[in-house]
Write an enzyme that holds these catalytic residues in place. Structure first.
Site, PDB file in Angstrom:
ATOM      1  N   SER A 298      -1.908   8.829  25.337  1.00  0.00           N
ATOM      2  CA  SER A 298      -1.360   7.475  25.314  1.00  0.00           C
ATOM      3  C   SER A 298      -1.379   7.004  23.862  1.00  0.00           C
ATOM      4  CB  SER A 298      -2.113   6.557  26.270  1.00  0.00           C
ATOM      5  OG  SER A 298      -3.475   6.583  25.987  1.00  0.00           O
ATOM      6  N   GLY A 299      -1.363   5.680  23.619  1.00  0.00           N
ATOM      7  CA  GLY A 299      -1.125   5.159  22.265  1.00  0.00           C
ATOM      8  C   GLY A 299      -1.931   5.831  21.173  1.00  0.00           C
ATOM      9  N   HIS A 300      -3.238   5.926  21.369  1.00  0.00           N
ATOM     10  CA  HIS A 300      -4.063   6.529  20.314  1.00  0.00           C
ATOM     11  C   HIS A 300      -3.700   8.004  20.115  1.00  0.00           C
ATOM     12  CE1 HIS A 300      -7.331   7.556  17.755  1.00  0.00           C
ATOM     13  NE2 HIS A 300      -7.767   8.431  18.635  1.00  0.00           N
TER      14      HIS A 300
ATOM     15  N   ASP B 178      -5.051  15.345  31.021  1.00  0.00           N
ATOM     16  CA  ASP B 178      -5.378  13.945  31.287  1.00  0.00           C
ATOM     17  C   ASP B 178      -5.502  13.803  32.797  1.00  0.00           C
ATOM     18  OD1 ASP B 178      -5.814  11.216  30.940  1.00  0.00           O
ATOM     19  OD2 ASP B 178      -4.246  11.038  29.416  1.00  0.00           O
TER      20      ASP B 178
ATOM     21  N   GLY C 290      -8.799   6.327  22.762  1.00  0.00           N
ATOM     22  CA  GLY C 290      -9.235   5.189  21.948  1.00  0.00           C
ATOM     23  C   GLY C 290     -10.609   4.670  22.350  1.00  0.00           C
TER      24      GLY C 290
ATOM     25  N   HIS D 183     -17.803   4.175  -1.262  1.00  0.00           N
ATOM     26  CA  HIS D 183     -18.811   5.177  -1.634  1.00  0.00           C
ATOM     27  C   HIS D 183     -20.113   5.008  -0.843  1.00  0.00           C
ATOM     28  CE1 HIS D 183     -21.097   2.189  -3.961  1.00  0.00           C
ATOM     29  NE2 HIS D 183     -19.902   1.686  -4.242  1.00  0.00           N
TER      30      HIS D 183
ATOM     31  N   HIS E 220     -15.402   3.552  15.794  1.00  0.00           N
ATOM     32  CA  HIS E 220     -13.975   3.345  15.494  1.00  0.00           C
ATOM     33  C   HIS E 220     -13.855   2.261  14.424  1.00  0.00           C
ATOM     34  CE1 HIS E 220      -9.753   2.104  17.298  1.00  0.00           C
ATOM     35  NE2 HIS E 220      -9.723   2.236  15.983  1.00  0.00           N
TER      36      HIS E 220
HETATM   37  C1  ACO Z   1      -4.394   0.652  16.544  1.00  0.00           C
HETATM   38  C2  ACO Z   1      -5.148  -0.460  17.225  1.00  0.00           C
HETATM   39  O1  ACO Z   1      -4.606  -1.305  17.886  1.00  0.00           O
HETATM   40  S1  ACO Z   1      -6.867  -0.461  17.045  1.00  0.00           S
HETATM   41  C3  ACO Z   1      -7.416  -1.974  17.785  1.00  0.00           C
HETATM   42  C4  ACO Z   1      -7.412  -3.134  16.828  1.00  0.00           C
HETATM   43  N1  ACO Z   1      -7.816  -4.334  17.560  1.00  0.00           N
HETATM   44  C5  ACO Z   1      -8.688  -5.219  17.073  1.00  0.00           C
HETATM   45  O2  ACO Z   1      -9.157  -5.113  15.974  1.00  0.00           O
HETATM   46  C6  ACO Z   1      -9.089  -6.325  18.031  1.00  0.00           C
HETATM   47  C7  ACO Z   1     -10.599  -6.556  17.988  1.00  0.00           C
HETATM   48  N2  ACO Z   1     -11.001  -7.447  19.054  1.00  0.00           N
HETATM   49  C8  ACO Z   1     -11.316  -8.721  18.863  1.00  0.00           C
HETATM   50  O3  ACO Z   1     -11.291  -9.259  17.749  1.00  0.00           O
HETATM   51  C9  ACO Z   1     -11.720  -9.466  20.124  1.00  0.00           C
HETATM   52  O4  ACO Z   1     -11.212 -10.796  20.047  1.00  0.00           O
HETATM   53  C10 ACO Z   1     -13.253  -9.443  20.357  1.00  0.00           C
HETATM   54  C11 ACO Z   1     -13.629  -8.015  20.860  1.00  0.00           C
HETATM   55  C12 ACO Z   1     -14.037  -9.750  19.114  1.00  0.00           C
HETATM   56  C13 ACO Z   1     -13.678 -10.478  21.395  1.00  0.00           C
HETATM   57  O5  ACO Z   1     -12.968 -10.292  22.555  1.00  0.00           O
HETATM   58  P1  ACO Z   1     -13.442 -11.084  23.858  1.00  0.00           P
HETATM   59  O6  ACO Z   1     -14.867 -10.732  24.169  1.00  0.00           O
HETATM   60  O7  ACO Z   1     -12.411 -10.852  24.912  1.00  0.00           O
HETATM   61  O8  ACO Z   1     -13.478 -12.608  23.386  1.00  0.00           O
HETATM   62  P2  ACO Z   1     -12.474 -13.816  23.720  1.00  0.00           P
HETATM   63  O9  ACO Z   1     -11.068 -13.463  23.447  1.00  0.00           O
HETATM   64  O10 ACO Z   1     -12.827 -14.296  25.092  1.00  0.00           O
HETATM   65  O11 ACO Z   1     -12.920 -14.926  22.654  1.00  0.00           O
HETATM   66  C14 ACO Z   1     -14.177 -15.577  22.737  1.00  0.00           C
HETATM   67  C15 ACO Z   1     -14.285 -16.541  21.565  1.00  0.00           C
HETATM   68  O12 ACO Z   1     -14.382 -15.780  20.345  1.00  0.00           O
HETATM   69  C16 ACO Z   1     -13.322 -16.144  19.457  1.00  0.00           C
HETATM   70  N3  ACO Z   1     -12.867 -14.900  18.817  1.00  0.00           N
HETATM   71  C17 ACO Z   1     -12.461 -13.773  19.437  1.00  0.00           C
HETATM   72  N4  ACO Z   1     -12.146 -12.831  18.529  1.00  0.00           N
HETATM   73  C18 ACO Z   1     -12.332 -13.382  17.328  1.00  0.00           C
HETATM   74  C19 ACO Z   1     -12.158 -12.892  16.025  1.00  0.00           C
HETATM   75  N5  ACO Z   1     -11.738 -11.649  15.808  1.00  0.00           N
HETATM   76  N6  ACO Z   1     -12.461 -13.718  14.982  1.00  0.00           N
HETATM   77  C20 ACO Z   1     -12.900 -14.986  15.214  1.00  0.00           C
HETATM   78  N7  ACO Z   1     -13.091 -15.504  16.443  1.00  0.00           N
HETATM   79  C21 ACO Z   1     -12.802 -14.706  17.496  1.00  0.00           C
HETATM   80  C22 ACO Z   1     -12.248 -16.741  20.340  1.00  0.00           C
HETATM   81  O13 ACO Z   1     -11.415 -17.616  19.622  1.00  0.00           O
HETATM   82  C23 ACO Z   1     -13.068 -17.443  21.380  1.00  0.00           C
HETATM   83  O14 ACO Z   1     -13.539 -18.641  20.840  1.00  0.00           O
HETATM   84  P3  ACO Z   1     -13.747 -19.950  21.762  1.00  0.00           P
HETATM   85  O15 ACO Z   1     -14.778 -19.572  22.795  1.00  0.00           O
HETATM   86  O16 ACO Z   1     -14.226 -20.990  20.796  1.00  0.00           O
HETATM   87  O17 ACO Z   1     -12.422 -20.243  22.375  1.00  0.00           O
END
Ligand code: ACO
Length: 210
Positions: A13-15, A35, A71, A138, A147
């Site tokens: 899949s995506g990853h 898979d 992923g 470094h 990840h």
């Molecule tokens: C190739 C690829 O796609 S690789 C994947 C890349 N993806 C990423 O980097 C996404 C990383 N994930 C995140 O940042 C997520 O928001 C997480 C894991 C930190 C939190 O997810 P959840 O546990 O579902 O939290 P949820 O969305 O319910 O948010 C809870 C609270 O945290 C806050 N919050 C969530 N993420 C962030 C963030 N990155 N920075 C600041 N605040 C955040 C929300 O605004 C919310 O605040 P509130 O309660 O005041 O409304």
């Protein structure tokens, strides 16, 4: 083609698509994938061989490489462990646009995506994802099955534990240590050590308590 240039994938899949691009960039012939379910879209037009759980995997893949391309850190760890138990050939897949210092040490089944920089004396564990455009400075250490998402920056001497996820464009200040099983949110800035598991978000990053 020599078996040294033939590879099977676990996951499709995506990853896995991104990992397959890296494999093609390295001149590999992708023999197919395992898979739980067949991917009916099959964008890379490769063959499906069923679930890795239902066949004698070692005998099937013979001397070819197998790459765990999920992923999810947890699933990737399980698949890595399976390959390890069966003594199946694993490798590091690094895209040709990535810079990896000759002094860096990278564990098997780790994926290094396009435009990554891994600088002097960095140590990266097994079955990690070092995602597109991230910077590992470094002497950073990254534990197994972690990840580092696209565009994240680990400044010098950062230590990341096992099974961590550092979100896209997060920044970890130099010298900071992060324990096992920690999630750092996208765009967050970590200025101090994180000692226990949990999710940290914001600038400066604070623990997310729900
Ligand atoms: C190739 C690829 O796609 S690789 C994947 C890349 N993806 C990423 O980097 C996404 C990383 N994930 C995140 O940042 C997520 O928001 C997480 C894991 C930190 C939190 O997810 P959840 O546990 O579902 O939290 P949820 O969305 O319910 O948010 C809870 C609270 O945290 C806050 N919050 C969530 N993420 C962030 C963030 N990155 N920075 C600041 N605040 C955040 C929300 O605004 C919310 O605040 P509130 O309660 O005041 O409304």
């Amino acid at each position: 083609m020599s078996k040294n240039k033939q590879i099977y994938f676990l996951g499709y899949s995506g990853h896995a698509y991104v990992a397959m691009d890296v494999a093609y960039d390295n001149g590999f012939d992708i023999k197919g994938y395992f898979d739980r379910q067949e991917n009916l879209d099959n964008p890379y037009k490769i063959q499906y061989f069923g679930s890795e759980a239902n066949i004698d995997l070692k005998d099937f893949v013979k001397d070819c490489y197998v790459f765990p391309a999920m992923g999810s850190n947890t699933i990737r760890k399980r698949l890595y462990s399976l390959l390890n138990q069966l003594n199946i050939k694993q490798l590091v897949l690094a895209h040709s646009t990535a810079f990896v210092s000759d002094t860096a040490v990278i564990g098997e089944s780790t994926l290094i995506n396009p435009n990554v920089s891994i600088n002097a004396l960095a140590k990266i564990g097994k079955a990690c994802i070092i995602n597109t455009g991230s910077i590992i400075e470094h002497e950073c250490h990254i534990g197994n099955f972690s990840h580092i998402a696209p565009g994240a920056v680990l400044a010098g001497n950062v230590k990341i534990g096992e099974n961590c996820f550092v979100g896209a464009r997060a920044v970890i200040k130099q010298g900071v240590s992060i324990a096992d099983n920690v999630i750092v949110g996208a765009g967050s800035v970590v200025l101090n050590n994180i000692d226990g598991k949990g999710t940290w978000v914001g600038n400066p990053a604070k623990q997310l308590i729900k």
